[in-house]
Design a protein around this motif. Structure first.
Motif, PDB file in Angstrom:
ATOM      1  N   LEU A   1       0.848  -1.181   0.000  1.00 12.60           N
ATOM      2  CA  LEU A   1       0.000   0.000   0.000  1.00 12.60           C
ATOM      3  C   LEU A   1       0.892   1.242   0.000  1.00 12.60           C
ATOM      4  O   LEU A   1       1.699   1.426   0.915  1.00 12.60           O
ATOM      5  CB  LEU A   1      -0.896  -0.021   1.242  1.00 12.60           C
ATOM      6  CG  LEU A   1      -1.929   1.095   1.364  1.00 12.60           C
ATOM      7  CD1 LEU A   1      -2.978   0.989   0.265  1.00 12.60           C
ATOM      8  CD2 LEU A   1      -2.599   1.043   2.734  1.00 12.60           C
ATOM      9  N   HIS A   2       0.748   2.041  -1.035  1.00  9.89           N
ATOM     10  CA  HIS A   2       1.529   3.280  -1.124  1.00  9.89           C
ATOM     11  C   HIS A   2       0.659   4.419  -0.591  1.00  9.89           C
ATOM     12  O   HIS A   2      -0.366   4.737  -1.187  1.00  9.89           O
ATOM     13  CB  HIS A   2       1.897   3.569  -2.578  1.00  9.89           C
ATOM     14  CG  HIS A   2       2.679   2.465  -3.228  1.00  9.89           C
ATOM     15  ND1 HIS A   2       4.035   2.541  -3.423  1.00  9.89           N
ATOM     16  CD2 HIS A   2       2.295   1.265  -3.716  1.00  9.89           C
ATOM     17  CE1 HIS A   2       4.459   1.424  -4.014  1.00  9.89           C
ATOM     18  NE2 HIS A   2       3.430   0.632  -4.211  1.00  9.89           N
ATOM     19  N   VAL A   3       1.068   5.002   0.508  1.00 12.76           N
ATOM     20  CA  VAL A   3       0.260   6.049   1.122  1.00 12.76           C
ATOM     21  C   VAL A   3       0.920   7.399   0.876  1.00 12.76           C
ATOM     22  O   VAL A   3       2.073   7.608   1.243  1.00 12.76           O
ATOM     23  CB  VAL A   3       0.108   5.802   2.643  1.00 12.76           C
ATOM     24  CG1 VAL A   3      -0.848   6.823   3.232  1.00 12.76           C
ATOM     25  CG2 VAL A   3      -0.378   4.388   2.911  1.00 12.76           C
ATOM     26  N   CYS A   4       0.172   8.298   0.234  1.00  8.99           N
ATOM     27  CA  CYS A   4       0.734   9.594  -0.142  1.00  8.99           C
ATOM     28  C   CYS A   4       0.917  10.471   1.082  1.00  8.99           C
ATOM     29  O   CYS A   4      -0.015  10.673   1.857  1.00  8.99           O
ATOM     30  CB  CYS A   4      -0.174  10.291  -1.159  1.00  8.99           C
ATOM     31  SG  CYS A   4       0.441  11.929  -1.595  1.00  8.99           S
TER      32      CYS A   4
ATOM     33  N   ARG B   1       5.460   4.947   2.398  1.00  2.50           N
ATOM     34  CA  ARG B   1       5.106   6.330   2.076  1.00  2.50           C
ATOM     35  C   ARG B   1       5.341   6.559   0.591  1.00  2.50           C
ATOM     36  O   ARG B   1       6.244   5.975   0.009  1.00  2.50           O
ATOM     37  CB  ARG B   1       5.972   7.301   2.874  1.00  2.50           C
ATOM     38  CG  ARG B   1       5.655   7.313   4.348  1.00  2.50           C
ATOM     39  CD  ARG B   1       6.731   8.054   5.117  1.00  2.50           C
ATOM     40  NE  ARG B   1       6.424   8.072   6.532  1.00  2.50           N
ATOM     41  CZ  ARG B   1       5.713   9.033   7.121  1.00  2.50           C
ATOM     42  NH1 ARG B   1       5.258  10.046   6.406  1.00  2.50           N
ATOM     43  NH2 ARG B   1       5.457   8.985   8.410  1.00  2.50           N
ATOM     44  N   SER B   2       4.517   7.404   0.018  1.00  2.00           N
ATOM     45  CA  SER B   2       4.617   7.624  -1.416  1.00  2.00           C
ATOM     46  C   SER B   2       4.663   9.114  -1.710  1.00  2.00           C
ATOM     47  O   SER B   2       4.053   9.906  -0.997  1.00  2.00           O
ATOM     48  CB  SER B   2       3.393   7.012  -2.100  1.00  2.00           C
ATOM     49  OG  SER B   2       3.301   7.467  -3.428  1.00  2.00           O
TER      50      SER B   2
ATOM     51  N   ALA C   1      -4.207   7.037  -1.523  1.00  2.00           N
ATOM     52  CA  ALA C   1      -3.301   5.893  -1.435  1.00  2.00           C
ATOM     53  C   ALA C   1      -3.475   5.032  -2.677  1.00  2.00           C
ATOM     54  O   ALA C   1      -4.468   5.173  -3.409  1.00  2.00           O
ATOM     55  CB  ALA C   1      -3.587   5.074  -0.184  1.00  2.00           C
TER      56      ALA C   1
ATOM     57  N   LEU D   1      -7.673   2.330   5.258  1.00  2.00           N
ATOM     58  CA  LEU D   1      -6.397   1.837   4.730  1.00  2.00           C
ATOM     59  C   LEU D   1      -5.930   0.605   5.493  1.00  2.00           C
ATOM     60  O   LEU D   1      -5.376  -0.330   4.908  1.00  2.00           O
ATOM     61  CB  LEU D   1      -5.337   2.937   4.796  1.00  2.00           C
ATOM     62  CG  LEU D   1      -5.545   4.117   3.854  1.00  2.00           C
ATOM     63  CD1 LEU D   1      -4.385   5.089   3.969  1.00  2.00           C
ATOM     64  CD2 LEU D   1      -5.692   3.650   2.411  1.00  2.00           C
TER      65      LEU D   1
ATOM     66  N   CYS E   1      -1.768  16.238  -0.019  1.00  2.00           N
ATOM     67  CA  CYS E   1      -2.412  15.399   0.982  1.00  2.00           C
ATOM     68  C   CYS E   1      -2.129  15.930   2.385  1.00  2.00           C
ATOM     69  O   CYS E   1      -2.967  15.827   3.280  1.00  2.00           O
ATOM     70  CB  CYS E   1      -1.966  13.949   0.835  1.00  2.00           C
ATOM     71  SG  CYS E   1      -2.760  13.106  -0.571  1.00  2.00           S
TER      72      CYS E   1
ATOM     73  N   TRP F   1       2.985  -1.397   4.073  1.00  4.36           N
ATOM     74  CA  TRP F   1       2.687  -0.067   3.522  1.00  4.36           C
ATOM     75  C   TRP F   1       3.957   0.755   3.462  1.00  4.36           C
ATOM     76  O   TRP F   1       4.897   0.506   4.223  1.00  4.36           O
ATOM     77  CB  TRP F   1       1.602   0.644   4.339  1.00  4.36           C
ATOM     78  CG  TRP F   1       2.009   1.057   5.729  1.00  4.36           C
ATOM     79  CD1 TRP F   1       2.048   0.272   6.835  1.00  4.36           C
ATOM     80  CD2 TRP F   1       2.451   2.358   6.133  1.00  4.36           C
ATOM     81  NE1 TRP F   1       2.476   0.991   7.909  1.00  4.36           N
ATOM     82  CE2 TRP F   1       2.718   2.277   7.519  1.00  4.36           C
ATOM     83  CE3 TRP F   1       2.627   3.575   5.477  1.00  4.36           C
ATOM     84  CZ2 TRP F   1       3.176   3.379   8.249  1.00  4.36           C
ATOM     85  CZ3 TRP F   1       3.066   4.665   6.207  1.00  4.36           C
ATOM     86  CH2 TRP F   1       3.341   4.566   7.587  1.00  4.36           C
TER      87      TRP F   1
ATOM     88  N   ILE G   1      -1.537   9.226   8.544  1.00  4.34           N
ATOM     89  CA  ILE G   1      -0.437   8.264   8.476  1.00  4.34           C
ATOM     90  C   ILE G   1       0.021   7.878   9.882  1.00  4.34           C
ATOM     91  O   ILE G   1       0.322   6.712  10.151  1.00  4.34           O
ATOM     92  CB  ILE G   1       0.723   8.828   7.616  1.00  4.34           C
ATOM     93  CG1 ILE G   1       0.278   8.889   6.151  1.00  4.34           C
ATOM     94  CG2 ILE G   1       1.984   7.983   7.756  1.00  4.34           C
ATOM     95  CD1 ILE G   1       1.241   9.581   5.220  1.00  4.34           C
TER      96      ILE G   1
END
Lengths: 375, 636
Positions: free
Chosen positions: B110-113, B158-159, B171, B193, B118, B156, B127
């Protein structure tokens, strides 16, 4: 064929281009780089990633100059002159950028064995210490594993560095990437420009970019053929003969007591020029002049490293009978290069015994990628 | 090439994944079974073949990544064998891209922006909550570490900006396997998420781009987005679709270029180069072939306009590129689209297949003597590949490092041939220009900025989304159009142009949004980002994120950018964390020196603009003024 005595035209005549460098009108043949035009008039510009025998990658940016009507500074090592071009090689903008490049390098990389570094740092009034105390070296393997993209926030107490333990995974040379400025020269010499071995490439991204074999396997597991042509082009001493590295560590390396003797390599018929660096009547390393058209500074494993036998003199306990022996370390390295952990991409390897000769030193123009062992 | 490969063997599944991308191997020479009768007498390979197939390297590595979640040594070696690429180089390429991994990873990532848009919508808190619930993000250990990774687990990370800023926080879930799937999540929450991470596949969202003006008659670029069925060629044709290409065939290539020149169309990717001049330069090149590239690697933080166009109106890009190819003599076009846009990729591939089936692409486009094929290339998670010469290297199968210019792409671009590179939005203007005439287009907007422009309204605005307005609209009008700052809160600053753009003050809102207007105000339109920041959002964390972004995304080729972006981030951390070396003035002066060095000496636009937003925060917003007061304490 040209008749004997006739004039041989080796390249078409080149138009002369007129430009202005630091206020002087200068003429130079079309196709000349700004750097060459400056050097021809006796004006030197610092360079790190540039070498006459390699394609310019213009990555270090220490040679930048100001060209009027150009939004940003241009790398003099690769930009070709144009009619009417107005170049400033020492303007405040130029001096500032060179200062920053040198500070950035000096604050992140060990430049202690980079020729001219100290002199340039002084003349451009660099203060690398203003970025903070250098961060302690990374543990072995950490920088090799850095993933592209997100990184941990910086520690405000330190300036990030590339310092890390040396890689001494073979008997012939040492890789000290804490001294690497990522000039790409070793990659070019190993790959497209000369050797066509492609044992190393740049991996990773940004500040985590590094010179690496695939999956950072040690050199004996890589495609390296130990020609040492990467050592020959390394501008910072990050790649170094073990013989030099060990002497430096022991405090016995002394260039002022070294003499350089040119000779011809005795191994094969190509006739590469060897420059033997001799200290205390011992060969401590071997280079080859960049301006010799046979090699352009390149050698193979034998010429580069195969000189121990010369030193096996009567009285030092080793029997020579005047017959050059194949030194043991060369044999070990050849084996490492040719067999260990590797599979060839050729029929001989799959169908029968592999041709086990040491690799062919890259010669200019041998660009078709067909090196040793290919049927 | 005389490859020397490590003994790592690919598994059968790994071979199958690579073969599914590259086709089966032809012989022992490219990794197939040995046929003794043939192999002992014939050879294939060599430089020419190797070069011809090198451009398949990134797609092949992506195929492995999408199948297994990471690239094993055996799989990489097999790809090298198939394509005649040295393993060290392939490894260099694989480690260049953030979406590829060369160390073990679970299949579900999972790429979480956590990027700036954001951040404005609560991503930092979200986050933190996710981390409390799901544990720390994935860390990449050294190769030697035999970390046990459960392939069926999840992690997951960070993105950087995912281009979903209109529905932040966002995400993206990537699930590798036989049927790999990428799913975007907009306006998400930490509990959602966490559920997604733990395999709850019931949460299915397709966050469509928000086009608040949808259906308005004055729209040109966005006329079809959110109005017609993006999968229907008939719907496209019934709304002036392919009228532009028909008209182009009447005008002839030179006539098309004349219309585009008359339209005074300037590139929308940020550099504002006249499109007609670029086309003319390539059309005139005697060297063949010519290439056409649509730069859809939209990765500038805060930007999502190209995604809105491609998702909402994919056929228009196919038509626009066909017109561009006709004008410039290109027979092959590439759409280089960022890997984080799965829906846009799917719709474009569908549109291309439809167009091909109906004779709108292929050997005889619309029955005319014109050949044109289009290929979609997926990026690997690298902002730098939006730089046109880095994009060439990426397509060619090399590391996405920018090249030095000159030579310029119109002379020597992709595969060293004359190449047109146009931004997505630029191309969407083309069918209208050809259909209605260049003069009609030039009449819209201002004298120096013709036409309409898309803006990405995000951050603290009431109705975030993509807006289309004629050039000349002011910043204030744009913010009003997007509903202003919610809750009547005070506006603190507006980031115009993205991470490489500039912050402007609330008293500068009458700035006309044109190329010349922003230039006069020492700002830039950049990629069309308008990110409003109110008093609830910390500017310091935004600056730290921008600095981290440039450090992460620097390719590392040139010293000023590779080290400068690090030194810039360190200085900002020292300032904002109260750990300054000397006074705040010393630190700000140092930042200025670093910034100037990056701007003057970097190879490409990334390093040249890496200080831009930070400089504007210091100089226009006077961000650290309070810190400069006696005592030197940083702002909280």
């Amino acid at each position: 064929m040209t008749a004997p005595g006739a004039l041989v035209q080796i390249s078409p005549p080149r138009r002369s281009v007129e430009l202005t460098i630091d206020g002087d009108t200068v003429a130079a043949p079309e196709g000349t780089t700004i750097l060459d035009a400056c050097r021809q008039r006796g004006q030197d510009i610092p360079t790190l990633c540039y070498l006459e025998t390699l394609h310019p990658v213009n990555a270090c940016r220490v040679c930048v100059v100001e060209v009027e009507n150009s939004r940003v500074l241009v790398p003099s090592c690769s930009r070709r002159i144009e009619p009417g071009m107005v170049v400033h090689t020492d303007s405040p903008r130029v001096r500032h950028s060179r200062k920053m490049v040198l500070e950035f390098l000096a604050s992140s990389v060990d430049l202690s064995t980079t020729p001219h570094a100290a002199e340039w740092i002084a003349s451009y009034e660099c203060h690398p210490e203003r970025y903070g105390p250098p961060a302690p070296p990374a543990a072995a393997g950490i920088r090799d594993a850095a993933h592209a993209g997100h990184h941990e926030p910086p520690d405000p107490a330190f300036a990030a560095t590339v310092h890390q333990p040396i890689k001494a995974d073979n008997e012939l040379y040492v890789r000290d990437y804490g001294k690497c400025i990522l000039c790409y020269k070793c990659v070019e010499a190993c790959g497209i420009d000369y050797q066509n071995t492609y044992a190393i490439a740049v991996a990773g991204r940004g500040f985590d970019a590094r010179i690496s074999t695939e999956f950072s396997v040690p050199l004996p597991g890589s495609a390296c053929v130990y020609c040492g042509n990467c050592i020959a082009v390394c501008p910072t001493g990050a790649l170094m003969f073990s013989s030099e590295h060990d002497r430096r560590a022991a405090g016995t390396w002394d260039e002022s007591r070294q003499s350089v003797v040119d000779t011809i390599c005795p191994y094969c018929g190509v006739g590469c020029t060897l420059s033997l660096h001799v200290q205390n009547n011992e060969i401590v390393k071997v280079t080859s002049p960049f301006d010799v058209s046979i090699t352009h500074g390149n050698l193979c494993i034998k010429g580069r490293f195969g000189w121990q036998y010369v030193q096996e003199r009567p009285g030092n306990g080793k029997r020579t009978n005047g017959v050059p022996r194949r030194p043991r370390d060369i044999e070990a390295a050849s084996n490492a290069a040719g067999k260990s952990r590797r599979k060839g991409h050729d029929i001989s390897q799959r169908d029968g015994p592999q041709h086990d000769g040491p690799p062919h030193a890259g010669t200019p123009g041998d660009g078709d990628g067909k090196g040793s062992g290919h049927p | 090439m005389d490859l020397r490969l490590t003994l790592a063997e690919a598994t059968g599944d790994e071979r199958a994944a690579v073969d599914a991308c590259l086709g089966p191997p032809a012989s022992q020479w490219d990794g197939g079974d040995r046929d003794a009768a043939v192999a002992s007498r014939s050879a294939s390979g060599g430089r020419e073949l190797g070069r011809a197939r090198r451009n398949l390297l990134l797609p092949a590595l992506q195929a492995v990544q999408r199948r297994f979640g990471w690239i094993t040594e055996g799989a990489l070696i097999y790809v090298c064998e198939r394509l005649d690429v040295p393993p060290a180089e392939a490894y260099g390429v694989a480690t260049f891209y953030a979406l590829l991994a060369t160390t073990p990873r679970p299949r579900r990532i999972l790429h979480v922006c956590d990027d700036i848009a954001c951040q404005c919508r609560g991503a930092t808190e979200m986050i933190a909550e996710l981390e409390r619930a799901a544990g720390p993000p994935l860390s990449h250990g050294p190769h030697a570490d035999h970390v046990i990774v459960d392939p069926d687990g999840a992690a997951w990370i960070r993105s950087p900006c995912l281009g979903l800023c209109d529905q932040a926080p966002a995400a993206m879930l990537q699930v590798a396997g036989e049927h790999p799937a990428d799913t975007l999540f907009g306006a998400t929450t930490a509990p959602e998420l966490n559920a997604v991470l733990h395999g709850d596949d019931r949460i299915q969202k397709r966050p469509h781009p928000r086009v608040p003006q949808a259906g308005a008659p004055e729209l040109r670029l966005l006329a079809r987005a959110s109005v017609i069925d993006p999968a229907s060629l008939d719907a496209y044709r019934s709304t002036h679709g392919y009228a532009g290409l028909r008209r182009a065939f009447e005008l002839g290539p030179a006539g098309v270029i004349r219309e585009v020149l008359d339209a005074k169309l300037l590139g929308r990717g940020g550099a504002a180069f006249p499109t007609g001049k670029k086309w003319e330069a390539v059309a005139r090149q005697p060297v063949r072939p010519h290439y056409l590239i649509c730069n859809a690697d939209e990765s500038e933080p805060g930007t999502f306009k190209d995604r809105a166009l491609m998702e909402g109106d994919p056929f228009a890009l196919v038509e626009a590129m066909t017109i561009a190819a006709y004008a410039t003599g290109a027979e092959l076009g590439y759409i280089y689209i960022r890997g984080e846009y799965p829906l846009a990729i799917e719709r474009l591939e569908h549109a291309i297949a439809q167009a091909r089936a109906r004779g709108l692409l292929g050997d005889s486009v619309m029955g005319h003597d014109m050949r044109f094929e289009l290929e979609v290339r997926r990026g690997g998670g690298a902002y730098i590949c939006g730089e046109e010469t880095a994009l060439f290297n990426s397509i060619e199968g090399f590391r996405g490092e920018p090249r030095n210019k000159p030579p310029f792409p119109v002379d020597a671009g992709l595969f060293a041939k004359p190449t047109v590179v146009n931004n997505v939005e630029t191309l969407y203007n083309v069918p209208w220009i050809v259909r209605e005439g260049g003069a009609a287009f030039a009449a819209i907007g201002t004298a120096q900025s013709a036409g309409t422009k898309l803006f990405c309204l995000c951050g603290c605005v009431g109705r975030p989304g993509v807006y289309e307005v004629p050039f000349g609209t002011t910043l204030r009008e744009m913010l009003t159009l997007a509903g202003g700052v919610p809750g009547g809160r005070p506006l603190r600053a507006v980031l115009v142009g993205g991470a490489a753009g500039v912050f402007v003050r609330p008293d500068e809102l009458d700035m006309p949004l044109t190329f010349e207007g922003t230039r006069a105000a020492q700002a830039t339109l950049g990629s069309g980002v308008i990110m409003a920041v109110d008093d609830t959002v910390g500017l310091e964390p935004m600056l730290l994120r921008i600095a981290a972004f440039f450090r992460d995304e620097s390719c590392g080729q040139c010293v000023p950018c590779r080290v400068g972006t690090v030194r810039q981030e360190e200085a900002l951390h020292r300032i904002t964390r109260g750990r300054m070396r000397g006074s705040i003035r010393d630190e700000l002066a140092l930042l200025g020196e670093i910034g100037l060095g990056m701007k003057d000496a970097s190879i490409c636009g990334l390093g040249q603009t890496a200080y831009s937003a930070i400089e504007s925060a210091i100089q226009r917003l006077r961000l650290f003024e309070t810190a400069a007061a006696p005592g030197g304490a940083a702002t909280p």
